[in-house]
Design an enzyme around this catalytic site. Structure first.
Site, PDB file in Angstrom:
ATOM      1  N   ALA A  60      -0.361  -4.198  -0.730  1.00  0.00           N
ATOM      2  CA  ALA A  60      -0.564  -5.352   0.061  1.00  0.00           C
ATOM      3  C   ALA A  60      -1.949  -5.262   0.612  1.00  0.00           C
ATOM      4  CB  ALA A  60       0.345  -5.126   1.630  1.00  0.00           C
ATOM      5  N   GLY A 111       2.475  -1.732  -1.674  1.00  0.00           N
ATOM      6  CA  GLY A 111       3.487  -3.116  -1.874  1.00  0.00           C
ATOM      7  C   GLY A 111       3.498  -3.478  -3.445  1.00  0.00           C
ATOM      8  N   GLU A 146       6.283  -1.240  -4.932  1.00  0.00           N
ATOM      9  CA  GLU A 146       7.382  -1.665  -4.182  1.00  0.00           C
ATOM     10  C   GLU A 146       7.820  -3.033  -4.921  1.00  0.00           C
ATOM     11  OE1 GLU A 146       5.960  -1.567  -0.037  1.00  0.00           O
ATOM     12  OE2 GLU A 146       7.954  -0.798   0.071  1.00  0.00           O
ATOM     13  N   GLU A 194       0.880   4.721   1.144  1.00  0.00           N
ATOM     14  CA  GLU A 194       0.811   4.280   2.612  1.00  0.00           C
ATOM     15  C   GLU A 194       0.501   5.307   3.639  1.00  0.00           C
ATOM     16  OE1 GLU A 194       2.940   3.360   0.389  1.00  0.00           O
ATOM     17  OE2 GLU A 194       3.106   0.811   0.580  1.00  0.00           O
TER      18      GLU A 194
END
Ligand code: CO8
Length: 261
Positions: free
Chosen positions: A69, A112, A115, A135
């Site tokens: 992200a 992300g 993911e 993260e």
């Protein structure tokens, strides 16, 4: 052509009944900012309901899948931006697709990005790709099911190591550990994914849809509450001092000093 890390676009093409969705923000290693995430969810839903499409392939550009992200956006975001946030629903919309989704991964596939790749139905990796959930090094945890998907496939021991250290693993390891369905030489991920996608376009669509649901019912459906718990934890951590420090340190290109406030 000068590209800056703020420029982002999603390229969509349909090739022989396969929708190829390409993340294009190479200057930021295809980090998933709001524009890219919403564009991806919209395009994926359109492809899912387009009768001319039988299978979706999500891939990156210029040698990387996605480095996570967007950290600058996350840095500015607090726990108050909760489930109503369109970025959260973009992730949820991507989980609800009926047609088979293949992720074709080269290079960095982190946070992300990892993911997103792990949430695909099939994962095709270049052997030297770098995957992981880093993260924890930013003072947060993954918010889109990454730790659950690692634990479901890898078991507690390896998943816990990856969750607590944020260590990366290679595409070759992802394949050997059972996270990836196919492994190929560097540069061949999209071609390998397209070959598999082309096979799927010849299959029975309704049976494929129900087969996908059956596998997900055996692996993910019973973990819905856990996925939701991790997403809420992610949101809580967005307001923590360690997150402030972790993201500032990333921007300042230095090691974070956690637990000092
Ligand atoms: N966000 C924003 N910008 C990024 C990101 C990112 N995730 N990753 C890289 N960039 C930018 C860098 O800041 C840099 O910008 P600039 O040129 O302006 O300084 C540019 O991309 C190139 O990056 P590097 O110079 O660092 O390039 P390297 O090749 O040396 O390193 C790495 C590449 C290893 C990928 C490195 O950039 C890196 O470690 N990136 C961060 C990886 C990371 O921590 N990802 C996790 C982010 S948090 C997350 O994903 C939470 C998911 C939550 C899901 C929410 C569900 C509801």
């Amino acid at each position: 052509n000068v590209s800056t890390s703020t420029q982002a676009s999603l390229d969509v093409s349909i090739r022989d009944q396969v929708a190829v969705l390409t993340l294009q923000r190479p200057a930021a290693r295809n980090a998933l900012n709001t524009e890219l995430m919403l564009g991806l969810a919209d395009a994926a839903e359109r492809a899912d309901s387009d009768p001319a499409v039988r299978c979706l392939v999500i891939t990156g550009s210029e040698g990387n899948f996605a480095a996570g992200a967007d950290i600058d956006e996350l840095a500015a975001r607090g726990a108050a931006d909760g489930p109503g946030d369109p970025r959260v629903s973009a992730w949820q919309r991507l989980q609800r697709l009926d047609k088979p989704v293949i992720a074709a991964v080269e290079g960095y596939c982190l946070g992300g990005g990892c993911e997103l790749a792990l949430s695909a139905d099939l994962l095709v990796v270049a052997e030297d790709a770098k995957l992981g959930q880093p993260e924890i090094r930013l003072g947060i945890i993954p918010g889109a099911g990454g730790l659950h998907r690692l634990a479901i496939t890898l078991g507690k021991t390896r998943a816990m190591h990856l969750a607590l250290t944020g260590d990366t693993f290679s595409g070759r390891e992802a394949f050997e550990w059972g996270l990836a369905s196919q492994c190929c030489e560097m540069g061949q991920a999209l071609a390998t994914a397209m070959a598999t996608a082309n096979r799927l376009t010849k299959g029975a669509p309704l049976a494929q849809r129900l087969a996908k649901r059956a596998v997900l019912s055996a692996t993910e459906e019973m973990h819905r509450q856990g996925f939701e718990m991790a997403r809420r934890s992610f949101e809580v951590l967005l307001s923590s001092p360690d997150k402030e420090e972790g993201m500032r340190a990333f921007r300042e290109k230095r090691k974070p000093r956690f637990g000092e406030t």
